[in-house]
Design a protein around this motif. Structure first.
Motif, mmCIF file in Angstrom:
data_model
loop_
_atom_site.group_PDB
_atom_site.id
_atom_site.type_symbol
_atom_site.label_atom_id
_atom_site.label_comp_id
_atom_site.label_asym_id
_atom_site.label_seq_id
_atom_site.Cartn_x
_atom_site.Cartn_y
_atom_site.Cartn_z
ATOM 1 N N ASP A 31 -8.106 4.114 -1.676
ATOM 2 C CA ASP A 31 -8.753 3.028 -0.949
ATOM 3 C C ASP A 31 -7.792 1.848 -0.918
ATOM 4 O O ASP A 31 -7.617 1.166 -1.926
ATOM 5 C CB ASP A 31 -10.061 2.636 -1.634
ATOM 6 C CG ASP A 31 -10.809 1.537 -0.897
ATOM 7 O OD1 ASP A 31 -10.334 1.102 0.177
ATOM 8 O OD2 ASP A 31 -11.860 1.127 -1.385
ATOM 9 N N PRO A 32 -7.146 1.596 0.225
ATOM 10 C CA PRO A 32 -6.178 0.505 0.280
ATOM 11 C C PRO A 32 -6.822 -0.886 0.163
ATOM 12 O O PRO A 32 -6.146 -1.862 -0.069
ATOM 13 C CB PRO A 32 -5.508 0.690 1.631
ATOM 14 C CG PRO A 32 -6.477 1.477 2.439
ATOM 15 C CD PRO A 32 -7.263 2.318 1.473
ATOM 16 N N PRO A 88 -9.569 -1.875 -2.120
ATOM 17 C CA PRO A 88 -10.598 -1.718 -3.148
ATOM 18 C C PRO A 88 -11.402 -2.995 -3.394
ATOM 19 O O PRO A 88 -12.519 -2.938 -3.880
ATOM 20 C CB PRO A 88 -9.812 -1.318 -4.398
ATOM 21 C CG PRO A 88 -8.437 -1.818 -4.156
ATOM 22 C CD PRO A 88 -8.232 -1.749 -2.664
ATOM 23 N N GLU A 124 -0.433 7.338 -1.472
ATOM 24 C CA GLU A 124 -1.382 7.967 -2.398
ATOM 25 C C GLU A 124 -2.597 7.094 -2.713
ATOM 26 O O GLU A 124 -3.513 7.525 -3.402
ATOM 27 C CB GLU A 124 -0.680 8.384 -3.704
ATOM 28 C CG GLU A 124 -0.053 7.246 -4.476
ATOM 29 C CD GLU A 124 1.405 6.959 -4.110
ATOM 30 O OE1 GLU A 124 2.041 6.200 -4.849
ATOM 31 O OE2 GLU A 124 1.893 7.475 -3.091
ATOM 32 N N ASP A 125 -2.624 5.873 -2.214
ATOM 33 C CA ASP A 125 -3.778 5.001 -2.449
ATOM 34 C C ASP A 125 -5.017 5.594 -1.780
ATOM 35 O O ASP A 125 -5.020 5.863 -0.585
ATOM 36 C CB ASP A 125 -3.537 3.590 -1.899
ATOM 37 C CG ASP A 125 -2.535 2.807 -2.712
ATOM 38 O OD1 ASP A 125 -2.264 3.201 -3.869
ATOM 39 O OD2 ASP A 125 -2.017 1.797 -2.198
ATOM 40 N N THR A 155 0.842 -1.194 0.000
ATOM 41 C CA THR A 155 0.000 0.000 0.000
ATOM 42 C C THR A 155 0.881 1.250 0.000
ATOM 43 O O THR A 155 1.848 1.337 0.750
ATOM 44 C CB THR A 155 -0.921 0.023 1.235
ATOM 45 O OG1 THR A 155 -1.707 -1.156 1.233
ATOM 46 C CG2 THR A 155 -1.825 1.232 1.229
ATOM 47 N N LYS A 156 0.522 2.203 -0.844
ATOM 48 C CA LYS A 156 1.260 3.471 -0.939
ATOM 49 C C LYS A 156 0.427 4.580 -0.312
ATOM 50 O O LYS A 156 -0.796 4.493 -0.225
ATOM 51 C CB LYS A 156 1.551 3.791 -2.404
ATOM 52 C CG LYS A 156 2.416 2.763 -3.092
ATOM 53 C CD LYS A 156 2.610 3.136 -4.553
ATOM 54 C CE LYS A 156 3.452 2.126 -5.264
ATOM 55 N NZ LYS A 156 2.746 0.967 -5.733
#
Length: 81
Positions: free
Chosen positions: A49-50, A52, A46-47, A43-44
């Motif tokens: 919705d981690p 989805p 900028e995600d 996970t980054k």
């Protein structure tokens, strides 16, 4: 909790405590555990919705955590019986 491992230890301790001292000895306790499932390592920031994929994506992570919690709660008792 400062880490997922600490969160798991606390969950195990809380569940064991609730089972050992039920509020109504005539009925088995109904327990609810709130647990923050850690985000996947990939996970980054900028995600948006981690998760989805929703529950289907969370399940493999949560399954391992739940297994550890259940083993921690019944661990020694399971060996005796």
């Amino acid at each position: 909790p400062s880490s997922p491992a600490e969160q798991t230890r606390r969950a195990i301790a809380s569940i064991r405590s609730a089972i050992a001292s039920p509020t109504n000895p005539d009925k088995p306790p109904r327990l609810y555990v709130d647990y923050l499932v850690p985000l996947p390592l990939e996970t980054k920031d900028e995600d948006i919705d981690p998760w989805p994929g929703g529950l289907a994506q969370i399940y493999p992570y949560a399954e391992d955590i739940l297994r550890d919690i259940l083993k921690g709660v019944v661990g020694d008792d399971a060996k005796e019986g």
